[in-house]
Scaffold this active site. Sequence first.
Site, PDB file in Angstrom:
ATOM      1  N   ARG A  26     -30.282  -1.135  37.070  1.00  0.00           N
ATOM      2  CA  ARG A  26     -28.944  -1.155  36.838  1.00  0.00           C
ATOM      3  C   ARG A  26     -28.247  -0.093  37.637  1.00  0.00           C
ATOM      4  O   ARG A  26     -27.327   0.430  37.294  1.00  0.00           O
ATOM      5  CB  ARG A  26     -28.747  -1.109  35.315  1.00  0.00           C
ATOM      6  CG  ARG A  26     -29.144  -2.050  34.520  1.00  0.00           C
ATOM      7  CD  ARG A  26     -27.926  -3.343  34.477  1.00  0.00           C
ATOM      8  NE  ARG A  26     -28.529  -4.385  33.709  1.00  0.00           N
ATOM      9  CZ  ARG A  26     -27.868  -4.654  32.640  1.00  0.00           C
ATOM     10  NH1 ARG A  26     -27.196  -3.831  31.985  1.00  0.00           N
ATOM     11  NH2 ARG A  26     -28.259  -5.757  31.671  1.00  0.00           N
ATOM     12  N   ARG A  30     -21.625  -0.306  35.854  1.00  0.00           N
ATOM     13  CA  ARG A  30     -20.413   0.253  35.501  1.00  0.00           C
ATOM     14  C   ARG A  30     -20.288   1.725  35.535  1.00  0.00           C
ATOM     15  O   ARG A  30     -19.332   2.253  35.413  1.00  0.00           O
ATOM     16  CB  ARG A  30     -20.066  -0.225  33.999  1.00  0.00           C
ATOM     17  CG  ARG A  30     -19.498  -1.692  33.962  1.00  0.00           C
ATOM     18  CD  ARG A  30     -19.616  -2.076  32.401  1.00  0.00           C
ATOM     19  NE  ARG A  30     -20.965  -2.079  32.070  1.00  0.00           N
ATOM     20  CZ  ARG A  30     -21.763  -2.472  31.044  1.00  0.00           C
ATOM     21  NH1 ARG A  30     -20.876  -2.939  30.044  1.00  0.00           N
ATOM     22  NH2 ARG A  30     -22.933  -2.603  30.767  1.00  0.00           N
ATOM     23  N   ARG A  39     -14.699  -4.913  39.611  1.00  0.00           N
ATOM     24  CA  ARG A  39     -14.564  -5.584  38.202  1.00  0.00           C
ATOM     25  C   ARG A  39     -13.328  -5.727  37.629  1.00  0.00           C
ATOM     26  O   ARG A  39     -13.033  -6.686  36.958  1.00  0.00           O
ATOM     27  CB  ARG A  39     -15.614  -4.966  37.095  1.00  0.00           C
ATOM     28  CG  ARG A  39     -17.063  -5.429  37.144  1.00  0.00           C
ATOM     29  CD  ARG A  39     -17.467  -6.896  36.572  1.00  0.00           C
ATOM     30  NE  ARG A  39     -17.442  -6.689  35.043  1.00  0.00           N
ATOM     31  CZ  ARG A  39     -16.594  -7.332  34.305  1.00  0.00           C
ATOM     32  NH1 ARG A  39     -15.602  -8.015  34.904  1.00  0.00           N
ATOM     33  NH2 ARG A  39     -16.620  -7.089  33.059  1.00  0.00           N
ATOM     34  N   ASP A  75     -28.100 -11.864  37.177  1.00  0.00           N
ATOM     35  CA  ASP A  75     -28.476 -11.925  35.772  1.00  0.00           C
ATOM     36  C   ASP A  75     -29.696 -12.362  35.431  1.00  0.00           C
ATOM     37  O   ASP A  75     -29.897 -13.624  36.009  1.00  0.00           O
ATOM     38  CB  ASP A  75     -27.161 -11.999  34.624  1.00  0.00           C
ATOM     39  CG  ASP A  75     -27.598 -11.082  33.509  1.00  0.00           C
ATOM     40  OD1 ASP A  75     -27.232 -10.102  33.511  1.00  0.00           O
ATOM     41  OD2 ASP A  75     -27.774 -11.825  32.526  1.00  0.00           O
ATOM     42  N   TYR A 146     -32.603 -14.720  23.850  1.00  0.00           N
ATOM     43  CA  TYR A 146     -31.216 -15.233  24.018  1.00  0.00           C
ATOM     44  C   TYR A 146     -30.828 -16.606  23.878  1.00  0.00           C
ATOM     45  O   TYR A 146     -29.976 -16.915  23.299  1.00  0.00           O
ATOM     46  CB  TYR A 146     -30.765 -14.619  25.456  1.00  0.00           C
ATOM     47  CG  TYR A 146     -30.697 -13.314  25.559  1.00  0.00           C
ATOM     48  CD1 TYR A 146     -29.515 -12.545  25.198  1.00  0.00           C
ATOM     49  CD2 TYR A 146     -31.540 -12.315  26.108  1.00  0.00           C
ATOM     50  CE1 TYR A 146     -29.399 -11.152  25.059  1.00  0.00           C
ATOM     51  CE2 TYR A 146     -31.519 -11.134  26.418  1.00  0.00           C
ATOM     52  CZ  TYR A 146     -30.156 -10.370  25.850  1.00  0.00           C
ATOM     53  OH  TYR A 146     -30.081  -9.202  25.822  1.00  0.00           O
TER      54      TYR A 146
HETATM   55  O1  CP3 Z   1     -28.478  -3.016  39.586  1.00  0.00           O
HETATM   56  C1  CP3 Z   1     -28.878  -3.868  38.814  1.00  0.00           C
HETATM   57  O2  CP3 Z   1     -29.778  -3.640  38.216  1.00  0.00           O
HETATM   58  C2  CP3 Z   1     -27.724  -5.300  38.552  1.00  0.00           C
HETATM   59  C3  CP3 Z   1     -28.511  -6.297  38.363  1.00  0.00           C
HETATM   60  C4  CP3 Z   1     -28.835  -6.763  36.893  1.00  0.00           C
HETATM   61  C5  CP3 Z   1     -27.881  -7.078  36.040  1.00  0.00           C
HETATM   62  N1  CP3 Z   1     -28.507  -7.433  34.790  1.00  0.00           N
HETATM   63  C6  CP3 Z   1     -26.368  -7.109  36.134  1.00  0.00           C
HETATM   64  C7  CP3 Z   1     -25.519  -6.996  34.956  1.00  0.00           C
HETATM   65  C8  CP3 Z   1     -30.133  -6.890  36.354  1.00  0.00           C
HETATM   66  C9  CP3 Z   1     -31.635  -6.782  36.994  1.00  0.00           C
HETATM   67  C10 CP3 Z   1     -29.739  -7.575  35.231  1.00  0.00           C
HETATM   68  C11 CP3 Z   1     -31.135  -7.890  34.130  1.00  0.00           C
HETATM   69  C12 CP3 Z   1     -30.611  -8.173  32.721  1.00  0.00           C
HETATM   70  N2  CP3 Z   1     -29.586  -8.797  32.178  1.00  0.00           N
HETATM   71  C13 CP3 Z   1     -31.490  -7.876  31.634  1.00  0.00           C
HETATM   72  C14 CP3 Z   1     -32.930  -7.033  31.839  1.00  0.00           C
HETATM   73  C15 CP3 Z   1     -32.878  -5.771  32.012  1.00  0.00           C
HETATM   74  C16 CP3 Z   1     -32.354  -4.942  30.953  1.00  0.00           C
HETATM   75  O3  CP3 Z   1     -31.271  -4.145  30.989  1.00  0.00           O
HETATM   76  O4  CP3 Z   1     -32.911  -5.048  29.824  1.00  0.00           O
HETATM   77  C17 CP3 Z   1     -30.768  -8.322  30.328  1.00  0.00           C
HETATM   78  C18 CP3 Z   1     -31.505  -8.333  29.004  1.00  0.00           C
HETATM   79  C19 CP3 Z   1     -29.652  -8.962  30.826  1.00  0.00           C
HETATM   80  C20 CP3 Z   1     -28.734  -9.487  30.073  1.00  0.00           C
HETATM   81  C21 CP3 Z   1     -27.383  -8.950  30.145  1.00  0.00           C
HETATM   82  N3  CP3 Z   1     -26.576  -8.912  31.184  1.00  0.00           N
HETATM   83  C22 CP3 Z   1     -26.843  -8.311  28.791  1.00  0.00           C
HETATM   84  C23 CP3 Z   1     -27.297  -8.100  27.534  1.00  0.00           C
HETATM   85  C24 CP3 Z   1     -25.555  -7.654  29.361  1.00  0.00           C
HETATM   86  C25 CP3 Z   1     -24.601  -7.103  28.536  1.00  0.00           C
HETATM   87  C26 CP3 Z   1     -24.874  -5.812  28.273  1.00  0.00           C
HETATM   88  C27 CP3 Z   1     -24.408  -4.837  29.492  1.00  0.00           C
HETATM   89  O5  CP3 Z   1     -24.985  -3.910  29.602  1.00  0.00           O
HETATM   90  O6  CP3 Z   1     -23.008  -5.089  29.622  1.00  0.00           O
HETATM   91  C28 CP3 Z   1     -25.189  -8.081  30.598  1.00  0.00           C
HETATM   92  C29 CP3 Z   1     -24.290  -8.127  31.609  1.00  0.00           C
HETATM   93  C30 CP3 Z   1     -24.731  -7.102  33.000  1.00  0.00           C
HETATM   94  N4  CP3 Z   1     -25.627  -7.629  33.811  1.00  0.00           N
HETATM   95  C31 CP3 Z   1     -23.845  -6.269  33.781  1.00  0.00           C
HETATM   96  C32 CP3 Z   1     -24.468  -6.051  34.989  1.00  0.00           C
HETATM   97  C33 CP3 Z   1     -23.857  -5.217  36.014  1.00  0.00           C
HETATM   98  C34 CP3 Z   1     -22.506  -5.644  33.174  1.00  0.00           C
HETATM   99  C35 CP3 Z   1     -21.465  -6.860  33.194  1.00  0.00           C
HETATM  100  C36 CP3 Z   1     -19.900  -5.906  33.336  1.00  0.00           C
HETATM  101  O7  CP3 Z   1     -19.871  -5.522  34.597  1.00  0.00           O
HETATM  102  O8  CP3 Z   1     -19.361  -6.377  32.557  1.00  0.00           O
END
Ligand code: CP3
Length: 331
Positions: A26, A30, A39, A75, A146
């Site tokens: 990540r 944000r 965003r 994602d 999920y």
């Molecule tokens: O640099 C990076 O790692 C970005 C790429 C990336 C994202 N999601 C972008 C994202 C990666 C590798 C993921 C993986 C991901 N997504 C996982 C596995 C890794 C982990 O963190 O456990 C999981 C479980 C998800 C599912 C997911 N996506 C959730 C539960 C959420 C909401 C929670 C949160 O952090 O907001 C997301 C949203 C998400 N995926 C965001 C980003 C940058 C935030 C969205 C936003 O900008 O509002």
Amino acid sequence: MTGRQRFLGTLHRDPAVEGHPVWLMRQAGRFLPEYRELRSRHSFMELVHNPALCTEAALQPLRRFDLDATIVFSDILVIPDALGMGLSFTPGDGPRLANPLREQRQLERPLGSLDYVYEAVAQLRGAAPGHALLGFAGAPWTLYCYMVDGEGGEFPLARQSIRADELRARAMLDRLADLVAHHLLAQLRAGADAVQVFDTWAGRLDADTYARLVTPGLERIADRLAEHDTILFLRGADQLSRRVGKARFTGVSVDAGADLSAVRRELPGWVTQGNVASEVMLGGDIEGAVRGVFEATGGARDHVYNLGHGVVPATPPESVARFVNAVRALP
Ligand code: CP3
């Protein structure tokens, strides 16, 4: 030596590698003001579907920090979305699937196109030639969580259904393993150097159930990708590392709760990654935490420095700079 050489050389145990590789899960997101600015103009799903914007989001941390690897901006939930489960993100509430998994035949539907992910990989490849480029996917069990519950949380429906009918659960997890392997291979063809499989919710199952029902799907993925570099993110690795030993991944990424030296003993031949608590970045002893990983690995050259989970949004960017500098200062 480029970051790409340092990262890939470490996965291959090349003795010519200088220093230790570092990146952060990540690292795009944000905690960066420039990501929040992006965003403010686009929803998360707009970003994910637009390869040029994905490239911009992935490049943002590379401009600020001396990182060795980049991960495609996407994602894990793009697979359920492509199966027609109706993915949306509600601010503050996380992901939601409008049509959760209830019957096996929902997994047999023709998959919608994920070409936007592969195009994002190809663009990022061109834009970051000196960085190792990672593709990724959710692991079958985490996707199942999920998909069955339709949202994050304790996943009561997924945990119940996997026990209620083990044969049916195995069939679904095998099908998900095939979809995951296919998605990862397409990212490798598009230019990814390596892939990471995220089993974020591995720790939600007891180790015996995990070994019986989940490990076979992981073995299936690793076998399909045997010629490639693969990292398995196992959250809850402390009890689980023994249960995945036969899956032939290149490396394992562990959370902060794992005993890193024990995992390294239990998975001989595997490169390790991670283990620093994300919370350390919120005003903790970052240099001490990096040093702690160095000591736990005995200064090994086959560890990739990273957090145990993703960077949290409250992380000051300066903490990431300190983390990277602390790795660079290691012998
Ligand atoms: O640099 C990076 O790692 C970005 C790429 C990336 C994202 N999601 C972008 C994202 C990666 C590798 C993921 C993986 C991901 N997504 C996982 C596995 C890794 C982990 O963190 O456990 C999981 C479980 C998800 C599912 C997911 N996506 C959730 C539960 C959420 C909401 C929670 C949160 O952090 O907001 C997301 C949203 C998400 N995926 C965001 C980003 C940058 C935030 C969205 C936003 O900008 O509002």
